[in-house]
Design an enzyme around this catalytic site. Structure first.
Site, PDB file in Angstrom:
ATOM      1  N   SER A 243       0.823  -1.219   0.000  1.00  0.00           N
ATOM      2  CA  SER A 243       0.000   0.000   0.000  1.00  0.00           C
ATOM      3  C   SER A 243       0.848   1.256   0.000  1.00  0.00           C
ATOM      4  O   SER A 243       0.385   2.333  -0.361  1.00  0.00           O
ATOM      5  CB  SER A 243      -0.847   0.077   1.264  1.00  0.00           C
ATOM      6  OG  SER A 243      -1.881  -0.782   1.214  1.00  0.00           O
TER       7      SER A 243
ATOM      8  N   PRO B  34      -0.269  -2.257   8.357  1.00  0.00           N
ATOM      9  CA  PRO B  34       0.970  -2.362   9.138  1.00  0.00           C
ATOM     10  C   PRO B  34       1.919  -1.167   9.007  1.00  0.00           C
ATOM     11  O   PRO B  34       2.965  -1.151   9.656  1.00  0.00           O
ATOM     12  CB  PRO B  34       1.618  -3.624   8.553  1.00  0.00           C
ATOM     13  CG  PRO B  34       1.142  -3.673   7.137  1.00  0.00           C
ATOM     14  CD  PRO B  34      -0.246  -3.092   7.138  1.00  0.00           C
ATOM     15  N   GLY B  35       1.570  -0.181   8.141  1.00  0.00           N
ATOM     16  CA  GLY B  35       2.378   1.042   8.191  1.00  0.00           C
ATOM     17  C   GLY B  35       2.970   1.530   6.869  1.00  0.00           C
ATOM     18  O   GLY B  35       3.867   2.370   6.882  1.00  0.00           O
ATOM     19  N   GLY B  36       2.456   1.037   5.750  1.00  0.00           N
ATOM     20  CA  GLY B  36       2.997   1.465   4.447  1.00  0.00           C
ATOM     21  C   GLY B  36       2.866   2.967   4.207  1.00  0.00           C
ATOM     22  O   GLY B  36       3.788   3.608   3.695  1.00  0.00           O
TER      23      GLY B  36
ATOM     24  N   ASP C  17      -4.796   2.568  14.644  1.00  0.00           N
ATOM     25  CA  ASP C  17      -5.282   1.280  14.110  1.00  0.00           C
ATOM     26  C   ASP C  17      -5.254   0.265  15.242  1.00  0.00           C
ATOM     27  O   ASP C  17      -4.321   0.262  16.052  1.00  0.00           O
ATOM     28  CB  ASP C  17      -4.359   0.806  12.952  1.00  0.00           C
ATOM     29  CG  ASP C  17      -5.041  -0.216  12.041  1.00  0.00           C
ATOM     30  OD1 ASP C  17      -5.582  -1.216  12.548  1.00  0.00           O
ATOM     31  OD2 ASP C  17      -5.016   0.004  10.817  1.00  0.00           O
TER      32      ASP C  17
ATOM     33  N   ASP D 260     -10.510   3.419  17.394  1.00  0.00           N
ATOM     34  CA  ASP D 260     -11.335   3.496  16.192  1.00  0.00           C
ATOM     35  C   ASP D 260     -11.031   4.820  15.470  1.00  0.00           C
ATOM     36  O   ASP D 260     -11.167   5.903  16.059  1.00  0.00           O
ATOM     37  CB  ASP D 260     -12.814   3.445  16.621  1.00  0.00           C
ATOM     38  CG  ASP D 260     -13.750   3.477  15.421  1.00  0.00           C
ATOM     39  OD1 ASP D 260     -13.299   3.821  14.311  1.00  0.00           O
ATOM     40  OD2 ASP D 260     -14.936   3.156  15.601  1.00  0.00           O
TER      41      ASP D 260
ATOM     42  N   ASP E 114      -6.681   5.269   5.118  1.00  0.00           N
ATOM     43  CA  ASP E 114      -6.789   4.141   4.172  1.00  0.00           C
ATOM     44  C   ASP E 114      -7.731   3.084   4.751  1.00  0.00           C
ATOM     45  O   ASP E 114      -7.583   1.896   4.485  1.00  0.00           O
ATOM     46  CB  ASP E 114      -5.367   3.566   3.955  1.00  0.00           C
ATOM     47  CG  ASP E 114      -5.289   2.580   2.806  1.00  0.00           C
ATOM     48  OD1 ASP E 114      -6.175   2.597   1.947  1.00  0.00           O
ATOM     49  OD2 ASP E 114      -4.325   1.791   2.770  1.00  0.00           O
TER      50      ASP E 114
ATOM     51  N   LYS F 180     -13.112   3.509  -1.189  1.00  0.00           N
ATOM     52  CA  LYS F 180     -13.306   2.165  -1.761  1.00  0.00           C
ATOM     53  C   LYS F 180     -14.652   2.182  -2.481  1.00  0.00           C
ATOM     54  O   LYS F 180     -15.665   2.592  -1.890  1.00  0.00           O
ATOM     55  CB  LYS F 180     -13.313   1.096  -0.662  1.00  0.00           C
ATOM     56  CG  LYS F 180     -12.216   1.264   0.371  1.00  0.00           C
ATOM     57  CD  LYS F 180     -10.848   0.893  -0.148  1.00  0.00           C
ATOM     58  CE  LYS F 180      -9.773   1.341   0.835  1.00  0.00           C
ATOM     59  NZ  LYS F 180      -8.410   1.148   0.387  1.00  0.00           N
TER      60      LYS F 180
HETATM   61  C1  LIG Z   1      -5.889  -1.253   3.785  1.00  0.00           C
HETATM   62  S1  LIG Z   1      -5.376  -1.445   5.404  1.00  0.00           S
HETATM   63  C2  LIG Z   1      -4.285  -0.107   5.602  1.00  0.00           C
HETATM   64  C3  LIG Z   1      -2.934  -0.325   5.045  1.00  0.00           C
HETATM   65  C4  LIG Z   1      -1.984   0.789   5.375  1.00  0.00           C
HETATM   66  N1  LIG Z   1      -2.391   2.061   4.771  1.00  0.00           N
HETATM   67  C5  LIG Z   1      -0.588   0.469   4.944  1.00  0.00           C
HETATM   68  O1  LIG Z   1      -0.090   1.168   4.056  1.00  0.00           O
HETATM   69  O2  LIG Z   1       0.030  -0.443   5.489  1.00  0.00           O
HETATM   70  C6  LIG Z   1      -6.751  -0.909   6.312  1.00  0.00           C
HETATM   71  C7  LIG Z   1      -6.520  -0.820   7.803  1.00  0.00           C
HETATM   72  O3  LIG Z   1      -7.609  -0.123   8.369  1.00  0.00           O
HETATM   73  C8  LIG Z   1      -7.814  -0.640   9.662  1.00  0.00           C
HETATM   74  N2  LIG Z   1      -9.176  -0.265  10.078  1.00  0.00           N
HETATM   75  C9  LIG Z   1     -10.382  -0.723   9.638  1.00  0.00           C
HETATM   76  N3  LIG Z   1     -11.366  -0.081  10.263  1.00  0.00           N
HETATM   77  C10 LIG Z   1     -10.783   0.796  11.122  1.00  0.00           C
HETATM   78  C11 LIG Z   1     -11.275   1.764  12.026  1.00  0.00           C
HETATM   79  N4  LIG Z   1     -12.600   1.945  12.203  1.00  0.00           N
HETATM   80  N5  LIG Z   1     -10.383   2.491  12.725  1.00  0.00           N
HETATM   81  C12 LIG Z   1      -9.056   2.323  12.556  1.00  0.00           C
HETATM   82  N6  LIG Z   1      -8.543   1.428  11.701  1.00  0.00           N
HETATM   83  C13 LIG Z   1      -9.379   0.684  10.995  1.00  0.00           C
HETATM   84  C14 LIG Z   1      -7.574  -2.129   9.530  1.00  0.00           C
HETATM   85  O4  LIG Z   1      -7.203  -2.664  10.785  1.00  0.00           O
HETATM   86  C15 LIG Z   1      -6.423  -2.161   8.505  1.00  0.00           C
HETATM   87  O5  LIG Z   1      -5.186  -2.264   9.177  1.00  0.00           O
END
Ligand SMILES: C[S@@+](CC[C@H](N)C(=O)[O-])C[C@H]1O[C@@H](n2cnc3c(N)ncnc32)[C@H](O)[C@@H]1O
Length: 354
Positions: free
Chosen positions: A183, A217-219, A235, A255, A271, A300
């Site tokens: 990501s 995970p932090g991208g 997260d 959240d 994201d 999305k």
């Molecule tokens: C697509 S991944 C993000 C990847 C991240 N941008 C990266 O580059 O590694 C989506 C993330 O959103 C988190 N997530 C989903 N709903 C959430 C919420 N309500 N609050 C915080 N994080 C949330 C999930 O745990 C997941 O780690």
């Protein structure tokens, strides 16, 4: 010119077609599209001849088109022994000179198989352009050949001021080995495409503060840390440990829709995979509350009515900011690294340099 070829992500031809028709119509240009599902491109034909769409619509304003060019013709009987001669003949009828040449294909599996041919033709074509006085380093025009098969190609030109400098509108980014997720390329491409060079300098300075919602995970956090911004990563999931060791990241398990920063930050990026309107409303809340003045987030897309959904999200954002008296620049693009999604960037007026 009355025909244009627009490159888009395969599967998004209908969105790309609906969008170009709408933008052209806004400028009084009516037309129709040929958009075969999964072909990776759209042909827009204006009903009237002699329309210069390059002077009316900008590629930047189009969400689903990655690249575009005005079509001279589709040559579908190119002799395999000499594909260049018929192209030169066609170009001579039009009288332009070109500073640059893009030999390309739609971004599909068939297209990938043709890219070797494109690379092989590049030098001989360039030499032929020079021989026939069709090359001019100072020209604003770029020649485009988009191969559909070994013997068929759309031939045309783009204005270099209103098209992508990247082949097929795809920036070639390399996945950095240390980055926690793929990501990361999405945010890197967003920063490259949705900010100007000047904005990348002024709006992403070392020492700035950012919040990354849905960070694990932090991208995305990695991209910000690489630019020496400090990041609050929100997260419930785990962050890459090395990223936390940088000393620039605070991980908060909360959240993202409820989290509020203790004091305003420079950037909010998000994201989170959730309903697009919910994410657009979240971004509006951050900007209106003054929690940030710059944001990049992903929307999305649903399975159906994707163009309409994006429009509604952007309308919602625009309306809420206007009601709050906030002038902002809103940019939106389906990036090469986006799948069923688009990426939005909002800069509040003085952050956008206005
Ligand atoms: C697509 S991944 C993000 C990847 C991240 N941008 C990266 O580059 O590694 C989506 C993330 O959103 C988190 N997530 C989903 N709903 C959430 C919420 N309500 N609050 C915080 N994080 C949330 C999930 O745990 C997941 O780690």
């Amino acid at each position: 010119m009355s025909r244009w070829l627009l490159h888009c992500r395969a599967g998004f031809e209908n969105e790309c077609a609906a969008e170009i028709r709408a933008h052209a119509l806004e400028h009084g240009v009516s037309g129709y599209c040929k958009a075969r599902q999964d072909s990776g491109y759209v042909i827009f034909t204006a009903h009237e001849p002699g329309v210069d769409l390059f002077s009316l619509v900008t590629l930047e304003a189009l969400i689903f088109a990655r690249q575009w060019f005005a079509v001279y013709d589709l040559l579908n009987d190119l002799p395999l022994a000499d594909r260049i001669l018929p192209v030169i003949k066609l170009l001579k009828q039009h009288g332009l000179r070109y500073a640059d040449t893009h030999l390309e294909t739609p971004d599909t599996n068939t297209g990938k198989e043709l890219q070797k041919l494109c690379r092989a033709l590049h030098k001989p074509l360039q030499a032929a352009l020079e021989r026939h006085e069709l090359y001019d380093q100072a020209s604003v025009f770029r020649l485009h050949l988009c191969f559909l098969s070994t013997h068929a190609a759309y031939i045309g030109f783009a204005s270099r001021n209103n098209s992508s400098p990247w082949l097929m509108g795809i920036p070639r980014l390399h996945f950095p080995r240390q980055a926690p997720s793929r990501s990361t390329l999405k945010l890197e491409e967003a920063l490259l495409r949705l900010l100007s060079e000047e904005e990348r300098r002024s709006e992403l300075q070392s020492g700035m503060r950012a919040v990354d919602l849905g960070a694990a995970p932090g991208g995305w956090t990695w991209q910000l840390v690489r630019r020496r911004l400090s990041v609050i990563a929100v997260d419930n999931g785990s962050m890459q440990p090395e990223l936390l060791d940088s000393g620039l990241v605070e991980h908060i398990r909360e959240d993202g829709f409820r989290y509020q920063p203790k004091k305003p930050v420079d950037w909010m990026v998000c994201d989170i995979v959730d309903k697009p309107k919910k994410v657009a409303a979240l971004a509006a809340r951050w900007l209106i509350s003054g929690w940030c003045r710059r944001t990049i987030f992903n929307l999305k897309l649903p399975m159906k009515k994707r163009y309409q959904e994006v429009q509604e999200c952007l309308d919602l954002l625009e309306r809420e900011l206007a009601e709050a008296g906030i002038a902002a620049s809103i940019r939106c693009k389906q990036l090469y690294h986006d799948r069923e999604e688009v990426t939005v960037c909002v800069l509040v007026a003085d952050a956008a340099g206005n």
